[in-house]
Design an enzyme around this catalytic site. Sequence first.
Site, PDB file in Angstrom:
ATOM      1  N   CYS A   2       0.945  -0.669  -0.071  1.00  0.00           N
ATOM      2  CA  CYS A   2       0.072   0.167   0.073  1.00  0.00           C
ATOM      3  C   CYS A   2       0.899   1.133  -0.083  1.00  0.00           C
ATOM      4  O   CYS A   2       2.326   1.404  -0.054  1.00  0.00           O
ATOM      5  CB  CYS A   2      -0.625   0.103   1.509  1.00  0.00           C
ATOM      6  SG  CYS A   2      -1.442  -1.073   1.116  1.00  0.00           S
ATOM      7  N   ARG A  27       1.552   1.565  -5.582  1.00  0.00           N
ATOM      8  CA  ARG A  27       1.204   0.658  -5.017  1.00  0.00           C
ATOM      9  C   ARG A  27       0.035   0.073  -4.096  1.00  0.00           C
ATOM     10  O   ARG A  27       0.254  -0.993  -3.776  1.00  0.00           O
ATOM     11  CB  ARG A  27       1.795   1.526  -3.426  1.00  0.00           C
ATOM     12  CG  ARG A  27       3.670   1.790  -3.514  1.00  0.00           C
ATOM     13  CD  ARG A  27       3.572   3.335  -2.580  1.00  0.00           C
ATOM     14  NE  ARG A  27       4.015   1.471  -1.507  1.00  0.00           N
ATOM     15  CZ  ARG A  27       5.180   1.819  -1.339  1.00  0.00           C
ATOM     16  NH1 ARG A  27       6.138   1.457  -2.563  1.00  0.00           N
ATOM     17  NH2 ARG A  27       5.462   0.416  -0.544  1.00  0.00           N
ATOM     18  N   TRP A  74      -3.809  -1.646  -1.370  1.00  0.00           N
ATOM     19  CA  TRP A  74      -3.770  -2.878  -2.590  1.00  0.00           C
ATOM     20  C   TRP A  74      -4.191  -4.131  -1.769  1.00  0.00           C
ATOM     21  O   TRP A  74      -3.625  -4.627  -0.668  1.00  0.00           O
ATOM     22  CB  TRP A  74      -2.630  -2.766  -3.586  1.00  0.00           C
ATOM     23  CG  TRP A  74      -2.082  -4.023  -3.921  1.00  0.00           C
ATOM     24  CD1 TRP A  74      -2.508  -3.790  -5.381  1.00  0.00           C
ATOM     25  CD2 TRP A  74      -1.804  -5.562  -3.581  1.00  0.00           C
ATOM     26  NE1 TRP A  74      -2.432  -5.466  -5.767  1.00  0.00           N
ATOM     27  CE2 TRP A  74      -1.756  -5.976  -5.310  1.00  0.00           C
ATOM     28  CE3 TRP A  74      -1.265  -6.425  -2.520  1.00  0.00           C
ATOM     29  CZ2 TRP A  74      -1.169  -7.368  -5.538  1.00  0.00           C
ATOM     30  CZ3 TRP A  74      -0.790  -7.387  -3.477  1.00  0.00           C
ATOM     31  CH2 TRP A  74      -1.013  -7.663  -4.691  1.00  0.00           C
ATOM     32  N   ASN A 100       1.391   0.319   5.884  1.00  0.00           N
ATOM     33  CA  ASN A 100       1.801  -0.509   4.767  1.00  0.00           C
ATOM     34  C   ASN A 100       2.214  -1.876   5.078  1.00  0.00           C
ATOM     35  O   ASN A 100       3.735  -2.089   6.106  1.00  0.00           O
ATOM     36  CB  ASN A 100       2.753   0.139   4.243  1.00  0.00           C
ATOM     37  CG  ASN A 100       3.084  -0.449   3.403  1.00  0.00           C
ATOM     38  OD1 ASN A 100       2.739  -1.428   2.212  1.00  0.00           O
ATOM     39  ND2 ASN A 100       4.184   0.036   2.389  1.00  0.00           N
ATOM     40  N   GLY A 101       2.155  -2.811   4.819  1.00  0.00           N
ATOM     41  CA  GLY A 101       2.700  -4.040   5.616  1.00  0.00           C
ATOM     42  C   GLY A 101       1.834  -5.386   5.313  1.00  0.00           C
ATOM     43  O   GLY A 101       0.847  -5.180   5.263  1.00  0.00           O
ATOM     44  N   GLU A 481      11.791 -11.064 -21.318  1.00  0.00           N
ATOM     45  CA  GLU A 481      10.860  -9.637 -20.665  1.00  0.00           C
ATOM     46  C   GLU A 481       9.917  -8.971 -21.987  1.00  0.00           C
ATOM     47  O   GLU A 481       9.321  -8.425 -21.521  1.00  0.00           O
ATOM     48  CB  GLU A 481      12.701  -8.798 -20.877  1.00  0.00           C
ATOM     49  CG  GLU A 481      11.936  -7.046 -20.770  1.00  0.00           C
ATOM     50  CD  GLU A 481      11.249  -6.997 -19.213  1.00  0.00           C
ATOM     51  OE1 GLU A 481      11.280  -7.569 -18.347  1.00  0.00           O
ATOM     52  OE2 GLU A 481      10.593  -5.817 -18.964  1.00  0.00           O
ATOM     53  N   LYS A 485       6.173  -7.902 -21.145  1.00  0.00           N
ATOM     54  CA  LYS A 485       5.119  -7.269 -20.700  1.00  0.00           C
ATOM     55  C   LYS A 485       3.850  -6.761 -21.451  1.00  0.00           C
ATOM     56  O   LYS A 485       2.881  -6.460 -21.076  1.00  0.00           O
ATOM     57  CB  LYS A 485       5.768  -5.543 -21.788  1.00  0.00           C
ATOM     58  CG  LYS A 485       7.391  -5.249 -20.986  1.00  0.00           C
ATOM     59  CD  LYS A 485       7.024  -4.323 -20.081  1.00  0.00           C
ATOM     60  CE  LYS A 485       7.030  -5.032 -18.339  1.00  0.00           C
ATOM     61  NZ  LYS A 485       8.022  -5.116 -17.779  1.00  0.00           N
ATOM     62  N   GLU A 488       1.432  -8.608 -19.281  1.00  0.00           N
ATOM     63  CA  GLU A 488       1.124  -7.656 -17.875  1.00  0.00           C
ATOM     64  C   GLU A 488       0.334  -6.466 -18.136  1.00  0.00           C
ATOM     65  O   GLU A 488      -0.831  -6.371 -17.125  1.00  0.00           O
ATOM     66  CB  GLU A 488       2.035  -7.356 -17.151  1.00  0.00           C
ATOM     67  CG  GLU A 488       3.498  -7.117 -17.771  1.00  0.00           C
ATOM     68  CD  GLU A 488       4.533  -6.601 -16.446  1.00  0.00           C
ATOM     69  OE1 GLU A 488       5.685  -5.964 -17.485  1.00  0.00           O
ATOM     70  OE2 GLU A 488       3.992  -6.615 -15.136  1.00  0.00           O
ATOM     71  N   HIS A 504      11.588 -28.227 -30.522  1.00  0.00           N
ATOM     72  CA  HIS A 504      11.808 -29.646 -29.358  1.00  0.00           C
ATOM     73  C   HIS A 504      10.023 -29.367 -28.851  1.00  0.00           C
ATOM     74  O   HIS A 504      10.152 -29.810 -27.488  1.00  0.00           O
ATOM     75  CB  HIS A 504      12.261 -29.022 -28.370  1.00  0.00           C
ATOM     76  CG  HIS A 504      13.889 -29.708 -28.715  1.00  0.00           C
ATOM     77  ND1 HIS A 504      14.571 -30.654 -29.466  1.00  0.00           N
ATOM     78  CD2 HIS A 504      14.474 -28.053 -28.738  1.00  0.00           C
ATOM     79  CE1 HIS A 504      15.473 -30.656 -29.860  1.00  0.00           C
ATOM     80  NE2 HIS A 504      15.956 -29.346 -30.067  1.00  0.00           N
ATOM     81  N   LYS A 606       3.111  -1.835  -7.800  1.00  0.00           N
ATOM     82  CA  LYS A 606       4.631  -1.588  -8.447  1.00  0.00           C
ATOM     83  C   LYS A 606       5.410  -2.451  -7.558  1.00  0.00           C
ATOM     84  O   LYS A 606       6.273  -3.387  -8.051  1.00  0.00           O
ATOM     85  CB  LYS A 606       4.766  -0.361  -8.458  1.00  0.00           C
ATOM     86  CG  LYS A 606       6.119   0.247  -8.969  1.00  0.00           C
ATOM     87  CD  LYS A 606       5.292  -0.032 -10.303  1.00  0.00           C
ATOM     88  CE  LYS A 606       7.602   0.410 -10.546  1.00  0.00           C
ATOM     89  NZ  LYS A 606       8.184  -0.287 -12.125  1.00  0.00           N
TER      90      LYS A 606
HETATM   91  C1  F6R Z   1       7.409  -5.970 -14.457  1.00  0.00           C
HETATM   92  C2  F6R Z   1       8.058  -5.409 -13.824  1.00  0.00           C
HETATM   93  C3  F6R Z   1       8.395  -6.382 -11.877  1.00  0.00           C
HETATM   94  C4  F6R Z   1       9.180  -6.586 -11.250  1.00  0.00           C
HETATM   95  C5  F6R Z   1       8.967  -7.300  -9.746  1.00  0.00           C
HETATM   96  C6  F6R Z   1      10.468  -6.889  -9.235  1.00  0.00           C
HETATM   97  O1  F6R Z   1       7.269  -5.231 -15.571  1.00  0.00           O
HETATM   98  O2  F6R Z   1       7.889  -4.368 -13.103  1.00  0.00           O
HETATM   99  O3  F6R Z   1       8.248  -8.060 -12.684  1.00  0.00           O
HETATM  100  O4  F6R Z   1      10.720  -6.128 -11.883  1.00  0.00           O
HETATM  101  O5  F6R Z   1       8.474  -7.414  -9.304  1.00  0.00           O
HETATM  102  O6  F6R Z   1      10.586  -5.677  -8.940  1.00  0.00           O
HETATM  103  P1  F6R Z   1      11.315  -5.282  -8.024  1.00  0.00           P
HETATM  104  O7  F6R Z   1      12.712  -4.509  -9.292  1.00  0.00           O
HETATM  105  O8  F6R Z   1      10.939  -3.261  -7.685  1.00  0.00           O
HETATM  106  O9  F6R Z   1      12.276  -5.390  -7.088  1.00  0.00           O
END
Ligand code: F6R
Length: 611
Positions: A2, A27, A74, A100-101, A481, A485, A488, A504, A606
Amino acid sequence: MCGIVGYIGDKQAQNILVDGLKRLEYRGYDSSGVAVLDNNQIEIAKKKGKIKDLEGVLVNNEINGTIGIGHTRWATHGEPSDRNAHPHFSMDEKIAIVHNGIIENYNELREELKSEGYKFNSDTDTEVIVHLVEKYYDGDLLKAVNRATKDLVGSYSIGAISSDEPDRLIAARYSSPLVIGIGEGENFIASDIPAVLEHTKNYYILEDHELAEITKNDIKIYNQDLEPVEREITHVTWDAKDAQKDGYPFFMLKEINEQPRALQDAIRGRIKENGDIKLDDVVITKEDLDKIDHIQIVACGTAYNAGLIGKKYIEKYARIPIEIETASEYRYKNPIVTENTLLIVLSQSGETADTLAAIDIAKKNGARVLAITNVIGSSIARQSNDVIYTNAGPEIAVASTKAYVTQVACMMLVALHLGRLKGLVSDEKLKKLTTELKQASDHIQKALDDSEELEEYVTANKDHEDLYLIGRGHDYNTAIEGSLKIKEISYVHSESFSAGELKHGPIALIEDGTIVLAVATQEDVLEKVMSNIEEVRTRGGKVFLVTQEKFKDRIADLDKMDKVFFLPDMDDDIAPLASVVYLQLFAYFLAVANGRNVDQPRNLAKAVTVE
Ligand code: F6R
């Protein structure tokens, strides 16, 4: 997971809190609320939904007052709803808190508090905190919060106010981030710096088990025995507009477009005139390196994908064996980690719970930890021996883009640095690569310049239900990667494969019209990838190709590709920095074409500060 924000000063708190919450919405965005204290009475407004829903409540019910706390949620315990939204009140409505936590022993505490007569109005773990604070309150909020935290198992950052003490705001932290923004005649708390960047660039970073007593003119930090603690001010140079959309429809597009600049900031000052690498906060000497017999790279999600490329860089330039693992796997696999291990962790937020746990394990076993992170003073930065800041600036969109590119660039710097320490990288090679690294921003710009054409292609193909991505070497990692993207933010099913693995099994998925995104920027495997592309095409697959200009003449049947984008010529090790941009933009345009909320994709937040 949060976001919390708090204000004390002479201005009306409500709008400052709501603005701060908007910047923290990445967040958590299932509900939000504010508590403001006026005339010795606390008023709370909270609402399920986005911050704009809270604003809807406040528009006709403005709360006056110059001290307050706010929260964007969240959900972890209790569904998203008005009653589960924070702030939470004590029974006598004299104390309000935001948290938060996760409180792991909340069930036990809740039963205990209920048996003592406390009534609960929500299903959250957080509500036990406010009742504990009420229980221990005897006219001193600081003491009561401190006493309450001693009963808690889990993680927390807390903001608390009491109507009996209208001149102070109390904060506490353990294992969840909290910063204190230092203003003039006003002060702030926030889960992260961008939330209050508009008001100040000076911060105290609260450490675990610390509390803060904040008035409009003073900030005191205490340890858990309530002894005063000295803290240096952290000054950030970020611009407040870095944390705003700046005319872009979404933060993600803004951040994708910021990558040429972010990359420059990541390498600025780190490449000396003679091409040598200078990493100020990395103090690994030749002797230290001689003791290291292997490296482990640990991270999550996109940061892990940057680590995959970093692994190849380090193996190539420093010839040190590397294992790479996601943090959630590493922490439970009883890893072989010793004082001869160098653990490299990557994390945009610097607060990812699994990555922090991996650091803890490694350090307990005597390993040295090098962190590559974007957030100054974050938990990961503070708990590591060596730190490289990616300098990407605040990343607000949930989907990580500029953090990834800067992480890859920093991994290249680390590889060259280690390679130099081992005497394995010649002056000539170093000069070539560092010069090319500096030029990579122009290559990224080429991908950005192709945005319109890319958007057209993606929009025309927005209804495909499955997308597959292939590549070899670095390009396979880029495909991984890109696939993340796409999933998500557009919610379109996508998978990435090493092109050589197609035969394979995965090739069975290819049928008439299937789109395959192929990345082919690596000279040594170019012909191999082209054969794989041919295999896809002969089964009716349509190929979207990203390659380099220099390979134009070596690609047969270019006109038979569904779409081709050419990057300017560059060293193949630099190509991952630019080729990924086409895939980021592909994902972005696909999400937009499908009407998705790009910056806040469903079910994601995030900073993953819980396991
Ligand atoms: C994908 C994304 C997540 C973060 C992951 C790690 O776009 O943002 O996969 O990369 O949650 O987060 P950090 O880098 O903050 O440890």
